[in-house]
Motif scaffolding. Structure first.
Motif, PDB file in Angstrom:
ATOM      1  N   VAL A 234      18.426  18.226 -16.275  1.00 22.11           N
ATOM      2  CA  VAL A 234      17.760  19.523 -16.435  1.00 22.11           C
ATOM      3  C   VAL A 234      17.171  19.890 -15.083  1.00 22.11           C
ATOM      4  CG1 VAL A 234      15.863  20.736 -17.568  1.00 22.11           C
ATOM      5  CG2 VAL A 234      17.249  19.141 -18.861  1.00 22.11           C
ATOM      6  N   THR A 235      17.376  21.134 -14.661  1.00 33.22           N
ATOM      7  CA  THR A 235      16.882  21.576 -13.362  1.00 33.22           C
ATOM      8  C   THR A 235      16.094  22.874 -13.481  1.00 33.22           C
ATOM      9  OG1 THR A 235      17.500  22.106 -11.088  1.00 33.22           O
ATOM     10  CG2 THR A 235      18.983  22.873 -12.798  1.00 33.22           C
ATOM     11  N   ASP A 236      15.188  23.072 -12.522  1.00 41.19           N
ATOM     12  CA  ASP A 236      14.498  24.350 -12.398  1.00 41.19           C
ATOM     13  C   ASP A 236      14.908  25.028 -11.102  1.00 41.19           C
ATOM     14  OD1 ASP A 236      13.220  22.757 -10.561  1.00 41.19           O
ATOM     15  OD2 ASP A 236      11.203  23.183 -11.266  1.00 41.19           O
ATOM     16  N   GLY A 237      15.956  24.519 -10.470  1.00 44.01           N
ATOM     17  CA  GLY A 237      16.437  25.090  -9.217  1.00 44.01           C
ATOM     18  C   GLY A 237      15.923  24.350  -8.004  1.00 44.01           C
ATOM     19  N   GLN A 238      14.886  23.543  -8.156  1.00 40.40           N
ATOM     20  CA  GLN A 238      14.339  22.797  -7.030  1.00 40.40           C
ATOM     21  C   GLN A 238      14.543  21.299  -7.191  1.00 40.40           C
ATOM     22  OE1 GLN A 238      10.275  23.763  -6.292  1.00 40.40           O
ATOM     23  NE2 GLN A 238      10.694  25.905  -5.937  1.00 40.40           N
ATOM     24  N   ALA A 239      14.530  20.824  -8.404  1.00 42.34           N
ATOM     25  CA  ALA A 239      14.694  19.400  -8.672  1.00 42.34           C
ATOM     26  C   ALA A 239      15.401  19.252 -10.011  1.00 42.34           C
ATOM     27  CB  ALA A 239      13.336  18.699  -8.709  1.00 42.34           C
ATOM     28  N   ALA A 240      15.949  18.065 -10.230  1.00 46.07           N
ATOM     29  CA  ALA A 240      16.620  17.777 -11.495  1.00 46.07           C
ATOM     30  C   ALA A 240      16.063  16.476 -12.063  1.00 46.07           C
ATOM     31  CB  ALA A 240      18.128  17.666 -11.290  1.00 46.07           C
ATOM     32  N   VAL A 241      15.960  16.427 -13.388  1.00 42.42           N
ATOM     33  CA  VAL A 241      15.481  15.239 -14.085  1.00 42.42           C
ATOM     34  C   VAL A 241      16.547  14.846 -15.096  1.00 42.42           C
ATOM     35  CG1 VAL A 241      13.741  14.369 -15.685  1.00 42.42           C
ATOM     36  CG2 VAL A 241      13.055  15.827 -13.799  1.00 42.42           C
ATOM     37  N   THR A 242      16.874  13.563 -15.149  1.00 43.86           N
ATOM     38  CA  THR A 242      17.831  13.054 -16.118  1.00 43.86           C
ATOM     39  C   THR A 242      17.139  12.889 -17.464  1.00 43.86           C
ATOM     40  OG1 THR A 242      18.984  11.870 -14.367  1.00 43.86           O
ATOM     41  CG2 THR A 242      19.430  11.178 -16.620  1.00 43.86           C
ATOM     42  N   VAL A 243      17.772  13.419 -18.508  1.00 40.68           N
ATOM     43  CA  VAL A 243      17.227  13.364 -19.861  1.00 40.68           C
ATOM     44  C   VAL A 243      18.128  12.479 -20.716  1.00 40.68           C
ATOM     45  CG1 VAL A 243      16.630  14.710 -21.911  1.00 40.68           C
ATOM     46  CG2 VAL A 243      16.254  15.675 -19.641  1.00 40.68           C
ATOM     47  N   HIS A 244      17.527  11.561 -21.462  1.00 40.27           N
ATOM     48  CA  HIS A 244      18.242  10.707 -22.409  1.00 40.27           C
ATOM     49  C   HIS A 244      17.785  11.102 -23.812  1.00 40.27           C
ATOM     50  CE1 HIS A 244      19.442   8.139 -19.071  1.00 40.27           C
ATOM     51  NE2 HIS A 244      18.179   8.181 -18.672  1.00 40.27           N
ATOM     52  N   TYR A 245      18.761  11.346 -24.702  1.00 37.66           N
ATOM     53  CA  TYR A 245      18.426  11.783 -26.054  1.00 37.66           C
ATOM     54  C   TYR A 245      19.313  11.068 -27.061  1.00 37.66           C
ATOM     55  CZ  TYR A 245      17.968  14.799 -30.139  1.00 37.66           C
ATOM     56  OH  TYR A 245      17.760  15.271 -31.411  1.00 37.66           O
ATOM     57  N   GLU A 246      18.706  10.453 -28.056  1.00 42.32           N
ATOM     58  CA  GLU A 246      19.436   9.827 -29.157  1.00 42.32           C
ATOM     59  C   GLU A 246      19.367  10.750 -30.350  1.00 42.32           C
ATOM     60  OE1 GLU A 246      18.581   5.826 -30.298  1.00 42.32           O
ATOM     61  OE2 GLU A 246      18.441   5.156 -28.223  1.00 42.32           O
ATOM     62  N   GLY A 247      20.505  11.218 -30.792  1.00 44.19           N
ATOM     63  CA  GLY A 247      20.559  12.107 -31.939  1.00 44.19           C
ATOM     64  C   GLY A 247      21.599  13.185 -31.714  1.00 44.19           C
ATOM     65  N   ILE A 248      21.676  14.077 -32.672  1.00 45.26           N
ATOM     66  CA  ILE A 248      22.646  15.165 -32.600  1.00 45.26           C
ATOM     67  C   ILE A 248      22.014  16.327 -31.853  1.00 45.26           C
ATOM     68  CG2 ILE A 248      24.000  16.791 -33.963  1.00 45.26           C
ATOM     69  CD1 ILE A 248      24.011  14.643 -36.194  1.00 45.26           C
ATOM     70  N   LEU A 249      22.698  16.787 -30.813  1.00 45.80           N
ATOM     71  CA  LEU A 249      22.208  17.928 -30.032  1.00 45.80           C
ATOM     72  C   LEU A 249      22.381  19.212 -30.834  1.00 45.80           C
ATOM     73  CD1 LEU A 249      23.679  16.968 -26.560  1.00 45.80           C
ATOM     74  CD2 LEU A 249      21.265  17.096 -27.145  1.00 45.80           C
ATOM     75  N   PRO A 250      21.536  20.217 -30.593  1.00 45.77           N
ATOM     76  CA  PRO A 250      21.675  21.493 -31.307  1.00 45.77           C
ATOM     77  C   PRO A 250      23.042  22.122 -31.041  1.00 45.77           C
ATOM     78  CG  PRO A 250      19.641  21.438 -30.027  1.00 45.77           C
ATOM     79  CD  PRO A 250      20.416  20.223 -29.667  1.00 45.77           C
ATOM     80  N   ASP A 251      23.517  22.930 -31.982  1.00 44.25           N
ATOM     81  CA  ASP A 251      24.817  23.588 -31.838  1.00 44.25           C
ATOM     82  C   ASP A 251      24.876  24.498 -30.617  1.00 44.25           C
ATOM     83  OD1 ASP A 251      25.813  22.350 -34.073  1.00 44.25           O
ATOM     84  OD2 ASP A 251      25.318  24.007 -35.432  1.00 44.25           O
ATOM     85  N   LEU A 252      23.760  25.105 -30.250  1.00 47.49           N
ATOM     86  CA  LEU A 252      23.739  26.031 -29.120  1.00 47.49           C
ATOM     87  C   LEU A 252      23.524  25.339 -27.778  1.00 47.49           C
ATOM     88  CD1 LEU A 252      21.683  28.894 -30.754  1.00 47.49           C
ATOM     89  CD2 LEU A 252      24.137  28.799 -30.382  1.00 47.49           C
ATOM     90  N   PHE A 253      23.464  24.019 -27.754  1.00 44.71           N
ATOM     91  CA  PHE A 253      23.277  23.272 -26.509  1.00 44.71           C
ATOM     92  C   PHE A 253      24.553  23.396 -25.672  1.00 44.71           C
ATOM     93  CE2 PHE A 253      23.760  19.505 -23.926  1.00 44.71           C
ATOM     94  CZ  PHE A 253      22.516  19.379 -23.338  1.00 44.71           C
ATOM     95  N   ARG A 254      24.415  23.845 -24.428  1.00 46.11           N
ATOM     96  CA  ARG A 254      25.548  24.009 -23.513  1.00 46.11           C
ATOM     97  C   ARG A 254      25.099  23.728 -22.086  1.00 46.11           C
ATOM     98  NH1 ARG A 254      27.440  25.011 -27.795  1.00 46.11           N
ATOM     99  NH2 ARG A 254      28.583  26.733 -28.613  1.00 46.11           N
ATOM    100  N   GLU A 255      26.046  23.380 -21.247  1.00 48.52           N
ATOM    101  CA  GLU A 255      25.765  23.253 -19.819  1.00 48.52           C
ATOM    102  C   GLU A 255      25.485  24.649 -19.275  1.00 48.52           C
ATOM    103  OE1 GLU A 255      29.140  21.316 -18.116  1.00 48.52           O
ATOM    104  OE2 GLU A 255      28.592  19.376 -18.946  1.00 48.52           O
ATOM    105  N   GLY A 256      24.532  24.741 -18.369  1.00 49.75           N
ATOM    106  CA  GLY A 256      24.190  26.024 -17.774  1.00 49.75           C
ATOM    107  C   GLY A 256      23.268  26.871 -18.625  1.00 49.75           C
ATOM    108  N   GLN A 257      22.808  26.365 -19.763  1.00 47.06           N
ATOM    109  CA  GLN A 257      21.928  27.112 -20.646  1.00 47.06           C
ATOM    110  C   GLN A 257      20.515  26.557 -20.548  1.00 47.06           C
ATOM    111  OE1 GLN A 257      23.010  29.714 -22.454  1.00 47.06           O
ATOM    112  NE2 GLN A 257      25.120  29.442 -21.847  1.00 47.06           N
TER     113      GLN A 257
END
Length: 177
Positions: A79-102
């Motif tokens: 996940v980025t805010d344009g200045q830095a990125a943080v790696t996110v780890h998630y166990e479970g089903i991602l929401p249907d609207l989850f997409r790269e670039g969103q």
């Protein structure tokens, strides 16, 4: 005891009870408060590992990796805010609207290595929606100035790659004269 002294003790007891009640209420609320942070804030000064926070930003294109540990789906993405990125780890089903670039908001904790372990992931609900906190983070990072129009579309973030997210992208572009 005189009437005046009894009244004074009654007032002192009432003030002590009100103070105790206020302290208990504030303590209960402080444990439930969840602060919003951006990836650049996590990099600059991460919150304590036991503190639940909301991490908001855009999902970096090309960063989503999905695996299965037994029957549990596991996703790792940046996940980025344009200045830095943080790696996110998630166990479970991602929401249907989850997409790269969103835009996305993840609720969880920051680990000592600055990785984020999410207990919940929230995705935007349509192509025009951007969480208020994400819009504020874009303003602060210099990626968007409300005087020059609406926030950048999610499509403009699709070209950002994992390598770009690691670079310092905070140099503001000059406004045309």
């Amino acid at each position: 005891m005189t009437r005046k002294t009894r009244r004074l003790w009654l007032v002192i007891a009432c003030v002590a009870c009100l103070g105790t009640a206020a302290a208990l209420i504030l303590r209960a609320f402080s444990s439930d408060i969840v602060f919003f942070v951006t990836p650049s804030q996590v990099e600059a000064s991460p919150p304590p590992a036991d503190r639940t926070v909301k991490l908001g930003g855009m999902v970096v294109a090309g960063s989503v990796k999905r695996e299965k540990h037994g029957e549990t789906p596991v996703a790792t993405f940046a996940v980025t805010d344009g200045q830095a990125a943080v790696t996110v780890h998630y166990e479970g089903i991602l929401p249907d609207l989850f997409r790269e670039g969103q835009s996305v908001v993840a609720i969880g904790t920051v680990q000592p290595d600055h990785d984020f372990v999410a207990s919940e992931v929230l995705a935007k609900h349509d192509e025009t929606y951007m969480p208020k906190e994400v819009a504020e983070a874009l303003k602060k990072s210099g990626k968007w100035d409300p005087r020059f129009g609406p926030p950048p579309s999610a499509a403009s973030w699709n070209t950002m790659t994992v390598q770009d997210a690691g670079k310092n992208l905070s140099a503001p572009t000059a406004a045309p004269n």
